[in-house]
Structure formats: structure tokens, C-alpha cells
Design a protein around this motif. Structure first.
Motif, short mmCIF file in Angstrom:
data_model
loop_
_atom_site.label_atom_id
_atom_site.label_comp_id
_atom_site.label_asym_id
_atom_site.label_seq_id
_atom_site.Cartn_x
_atom_site.Cartn_y
_atom_site.Cartn_z
N THR A 195 51.19 54.35 54.44
CA THR A 195 50.16 55.37 54.65
C THR A 195 48.79 54.75 54.45
N ALA A 196 47.79 55.29 55.18
CA ALA A 196 46.45 54.71 55.14
C ALA A 196 45.39 55.79 55.31
N GLY A 197 44.21 55.52 54.74
CA GLY A 197 43.08 56.41 54.92
C GLY A 197 42.99 57.51 53.88
N GLY A 198 41.86 58.17 53.84
CA GLY A 198 41.67 59.30 52.94
C GLY A 198 42.02 60.60 53.64
N THR A 199 42.81 61.45 52.99
CA THR A 199 43.17 62.73 53.61
C THR A 199 41.95 63.66 53.65
N LYS A 200 41.97 64.56 54.60
CA LYS A 200 40.87 65.51 54.81
C LYS A 200 41.40 66.93 54.63
N GLU A 201 40.91 67.61 53.61
CA GLU A 201 41.38 68.95 53.28
C GLU A 201 40.35 69.97 53.74
N ALA A 202 40.71 70.77 54.73
CA ALA A 202 39.75 71.64 55.41
C ALA A 202 39.24 72.78 54.51
N LEU A 203 37.93 73.00 54.58
CA LEU A 203 37.30 74.14 53.93
C LEU A 203 37.05 75.25 54.95
N ASP A 204 36.61 74.86 56.13
CA ASP A 204 36.44 75.76 57.27
C ASP A 204 36.60 74.90 58.52
N PRO A 205 36.42 75.42 59.72
CA PRO A 205 36.64 74.62 60.93
C PRO A 205 35.75 73.38 61.05
N LEU A 206 34.65 73.34 60.28
CA LEU A 206 33.70 72.23 60.41
C LEU A 206 33.67 71.31 59.20
N ARG A 207 34.10 71.78 58.04
CA ARG A 207 33.91 71.02 56.81
C ARG A 207 35.25 70.73 56.14
N TYR A 208 35.27 69.64 55.39
CA TYR A 208 36.49 69.30 54.66
C TYR A 208 36.14 68.50 53.42
N ILE A 209 37.09 68.43 52.50
CA ILE A 209 36.98 67.61 51.29
C ILE A 209 37.74 66.31 51.52
N THR A 210 37.10 65.20 51.23
CA THR A 210 37.76 63.91 51.45
C THR A 210 37.26 62.90 50.41
N ASN A 211 37.47 61.63 50.66
CA ASN A 211 37.00 60.57 49.76
C ASN A 211 36.47 59.41 50.59
N ARG A 212 36.14 58.33 49.92
CA ARG A 212 35.46 57.22 50.60
C ARG A 212 36.40 56.20 51.25
N SER A 213 37.68 56.46 51.23
CA SER A 213 38.63 55.48 51.78
C SER A 213 38.42 55.29 53.28
N ILE A 235 51.24 55.63 58.99
CA ILE A 235 50.82 57.04 58.98
C ILE A 235 49.38 57.06 58.46
N SER A 236 48.44 57.44 59.31
CA SER A 236 47.03 57.26 58.97
C SER A 236 46.18 58.47 59.33
N THR A 237 45.13 58.65 58.55
CA THR A 237 44.14 59.69 58.84
C THR A 237 42.97 59.14 59.63
N VAL A 238 42.91 57.82 59.79
CA VAL A 238 41.78 57.20 60.48
C VAL A 238 42.30 56.35 61.64
N GLU A 239 41.44 56.14 62.61
CA GLU A 239 41.78 55.30 63.75
C GLU A 239 41.01 54.00 63.66
N ARG A 240 41.74 52.91 63.51
CA ARG A 240 41.18 51.57 63.51
C ARG A 240 41.99 50.75 64.51
#
Length: 400
Positions: A195-213, A235-240
Motif C-alpha cells: 500500500t502507498a500514499g496518504g488516504t483521503k477522508e472526505a468532509l464534503d465533495p470538495l474537501r478531505y482530511i489527509t496527510n503529507r505522504s 494499492i495506492s491513493t496517488v498516481e506516480r
């Protein structure tokens, strides 16, 4: 690690329009520390001159089998000298010669006389590439153990897009290095899930809580595992840039990541939880953008996310489970506790927040913890070298 450093590398250039790119490949190999020589077919000289390559390599270019420079049989001497032979570009005609063992010129004779590891990068018109004869020839070369860097789809000399374009030199060398290392890798045919990247936890359709990974460490681990011969699913949250030979599954939040991990875990031999999974998520997600209301602040209730590492640690039935501990203090204490509580086989700990290592930079400094073993600390190094060190420690734990 520089795979081609101090190696004897022979580049064979054949007569296609992409022959000019071979000069870039030769230059790249020299920059990587390789000892490079060049042989050319007669038709290649119609596209680029031997002087170009002799200037780059500081060696005579071998073009004529009957012209010996020092009384030796050059093509045999060069064939024995080479550790690796790159045929770039490889025309359809030259591919056919290699597949059928034909040795009717300097280049083809040299290939047949050499025990060196051989890499070819075919380049031709798309119709020639898809011709049944070429398909058969490529299959035969693959059976013979020759590493084939397939052409890419792009703008061809004929003026349209199609498959047959020579990959860029860096792509050829990166793929060649990974695949050559993987041939004898100790993780050959092992399934590695990362697994890779910081997960993004949605607050609303535009905003989310995440981290610096940034996901750099997870992608580096994927490359190191592929180099070791593993079948890698990332399994990743980011595209590299995806390491050659690995499979990417894109996810967003912690729950989606956990579901995807569990879907693949039963068929996994080694699981590496390198993602920075958010510990919490908003208890409620608004369906619409949350608007400001005067000067009032916003209160967000958070609930705890599932613990991916603890879940798979409790579920494992022979899988080797590796977790990461990104900490800002008390690294050793937290890592040791995590090793026990999460039922992990290894914890890789690193201190985040430093400008030279950790999140969103190219270097890392880690300490590895295993049950009933002394901790092992690694110095500051690039993330790909850190990843290779981690994979080496995993191999020691699994096989030694």
C-alpha cells in the motif's frame, strides 16, 4: 545501486529511422559508468555515422567483419568481452536473423558468437510489428531467453500513430535493469502486496482530511520488489510513475484501501503496509459543499478508521506482514509496541518532519524491528536504496 556500472556493454545499431536514438542510449550507459562499445550494420550507417559513436565511446566502431585492427578476430573478441549486448533499434530484418540464427554480417555474427545477456528493443512500422512472421520471431527470441523491450505506441515515420516506436533511452534502461535483476531474484513468483500514499477522508465533495505522504516510499518498495522477482500489486491513493511489471489499484480512503487489501490478501505471500492511513475520518460527510455561516467556526466530529495493519496481522495464515511506523518522537518505543499489538513480522520505523527524510522527500532513514531480534538501523539514503534494503531484510527473514 547502478546496475550497469563497470560492466562491458556492447550496443548493436541496426538500420532503422530510430538509429539516431541509439546515440542517446550509448551516452546514458556511459553516464551510468558502463564501458561501452558499438557495432553497426551497413544499413545503420545510412542513418547515423560511425564517427558519432566512436566520439562518444572513445573506441573504434565495429562495422566490417573483415577489418581487424590488431590482428585479432574482432567480432569474436568483442563477443567474449561483452557482459551485455543491447540491439537498439532492432529492425524486423535483424529480429528475423536473430530468431533463425543467421550470421551473414558483422552484427549478426557477433550476436551468435556471444554468451552475453542480450536485450533488444525492436522498432518498425506497426504493420511489420504485427505481421505473423515478426510475432513468431519475437516469440522465439523470448523462448531463447532474450529480453525484449517492446515498442511503444506513438508517432511513426510514416506520419501516423501506431505501435512500433522505439521507447526513450531511460525507459529502455530502466526496464532492462528491473527485468535483468528479476530473472534471478529471490522473490521470483512470490506475490507481494504493497500500500502507498496518504488516504483521503472526505468532509464534503470538495474537501478531505489527509496527510503529507507522497507515496514515494511505497512506489520505491514496488520497484525493489519487482527487481527481486516478485509479482507486485500496488494499492495506492496517488498516481506516480508505476514500476515496470507491477499492477496498480487506485483507492481513495482507508475503508476502500482495507477492502482492497482483504480482497487480495489470501493470495499474498508478503504484505507491506507502507501507506500513511488516516487514523480518523469525519463522522458525517456532507453531500454538498459546506458553506461559511457568518463568523462562526466549524466543528467536525471524527471517528476512528479501521486499522489495516492490525486487521491483516490478526488474519494472516503464513503471510509475512510488514508495517511502517512514521513517528515524530519515541520512535523505538512506539515501533516495538506496534510490532506486538499489530501482530506484524516486521516494523519499519522512521522519524518524519525532518527536511532531509520522511514524507514528501526523496530520502529516508529507517530502523527495522523484528520479534526477538536486535533492531537494525540504516543510514540516510535515497528511498529506492532504502526500499532495496528493506526488501533484502524481508528476504533474509523469509528465506534464511
Amino acid at each position: 545501486m547502478i546496475f550497469f556500472k563497470n560492466k562491458h556493454i556492447l550496443v548493436v545499431v541496426t538500420g532503422g529511422i530510430a538509429a539516431y536514438k541509439s546515440a542517446i542510449l550509448v551516452r546514458s550507459l556511459i553516464k551510468k559508468g558502463g564501458n561501452v562499445r558499438v557495432a553497426m550494420t551497413k544499413s545503420a550507417e545510412n542513418f547515423v555515422t560511425p564517427l558519432t559513436f566512436s566520439t562518444l565511446t572513445k573506441h573504434t566502431v565495429l562495422t566490417d567483419i573483415f577489418k581487424a585492427n590488431d590482428g585479432s578476430v574482432d567480432h569474436v573478441a568483442w563477443a567474449r568481452w561483452a557482459d551485455f549486448i543491447f540491439v537498439v533499434p532492432a529492425t524486423a530484418n535483424f529480429v528475423a536473423k536473430m530468431a533463425h540464427g543467421i550470421a551473414d554480417d558483422t552484427a549478426s555474427t557477433l550476436l551468435l558468437a556471444s554468451p552475453a545477456e542480450k536485450v533488444i528493443a525492436p522498432s518498425m512500422n506497426d504493420q511489420m510489428w504485427n505481421n505473423p512472421a515478426t510475432v513468431r520471431n519475437i516469440k522465439q527470441l523470448d523462448t531463447d531467453g532474450i529480453l525484449i523491450i517492446e515498442p511503444t505506441t506513438g508517432f511513426l515515420a510514416e506520419g501516423y500513430d501506431g505501435k512500433g516506436r522505439l521507447p526513450e533511452s531511460n525507459d529502455i534502461l530502466e526496464q532492462a535493469q528491473i527485468r535483468l535483476l528479476a530473472k534471478n531474484g529471490k522473490l521470483k513468483n512470490k506475490n507481494v502486496l504493497i500500500t502507498a500514499g496518504g488516504t483521503k477522508e472526505a468532509l464534503d465533495p470538495l474537501r478531505y482530511i489527509t496527510n503529507r505522504s507522497s507515496g514515494k516510499m511505497g512506489y520505491a518498495l514496488a520497484q525493489a520488489a519487482v527487481e527481486a522477482g516478485a509479482v507486485v500489486t500496488l494499492i495506492s491513493t496517488v498516481e506516480r510513475r508505476l514500476p515496470f511489471g507491477s499492477k496498480l489499484i487506485k483507492v481513495t480512503d482507508a475503508r476502500e484501501m482495507l477492502d482492497t487489501v482483504l480482497e487480495h490478501f489470501d493470495k499474498t505471500d508478503i504484505f507491506i503496509s507502507a501507506a500513511a492511513v488516516s487514523d480518523f475520518r469525519p463522522a458525517k460527510q456532507s453531500n454538498q459543499k459546506i458553506k461559511k455561516t457568518g463568523n462562526q467556526g466549524l466543528k467536525v466530529e471524527l471517528v476512528q478508521n479501521p486499522d489495516i495493519l492490525a486487521t491483516v496481522g490478526a488474519k494472516k495464515t503464513g503471510q509475512f506482514v510488514v508495517g511502517f511506523a512514521a513517528e515524530t518522537e519515541n520512535i523505538v518505543e512506539y515501533a516495538k509496541n506496534k510490532l506486538v499489538k499489530k501482530h506484524a513480522d516486521m516494523i519499519v520505523a522512521n522519524e518524519v518532519g525532518h527536511p532531509d527524510s520522511g514524507f514528501n522527500v526523496d530520502n529516508n532513514r529507517v530502523i527495522i524491528f523484528r520479534p526477538k531480534q536486535a533492531q537494525k538501523e540504516f543510514p540516510l539514503q535515497s528511498k529506492i536504496d532504502t526500499a532495496r534494503s528493506i526488501i533484502e531484510e524481508i528476504i533474509k527473514s523469509v528465506f534464511e
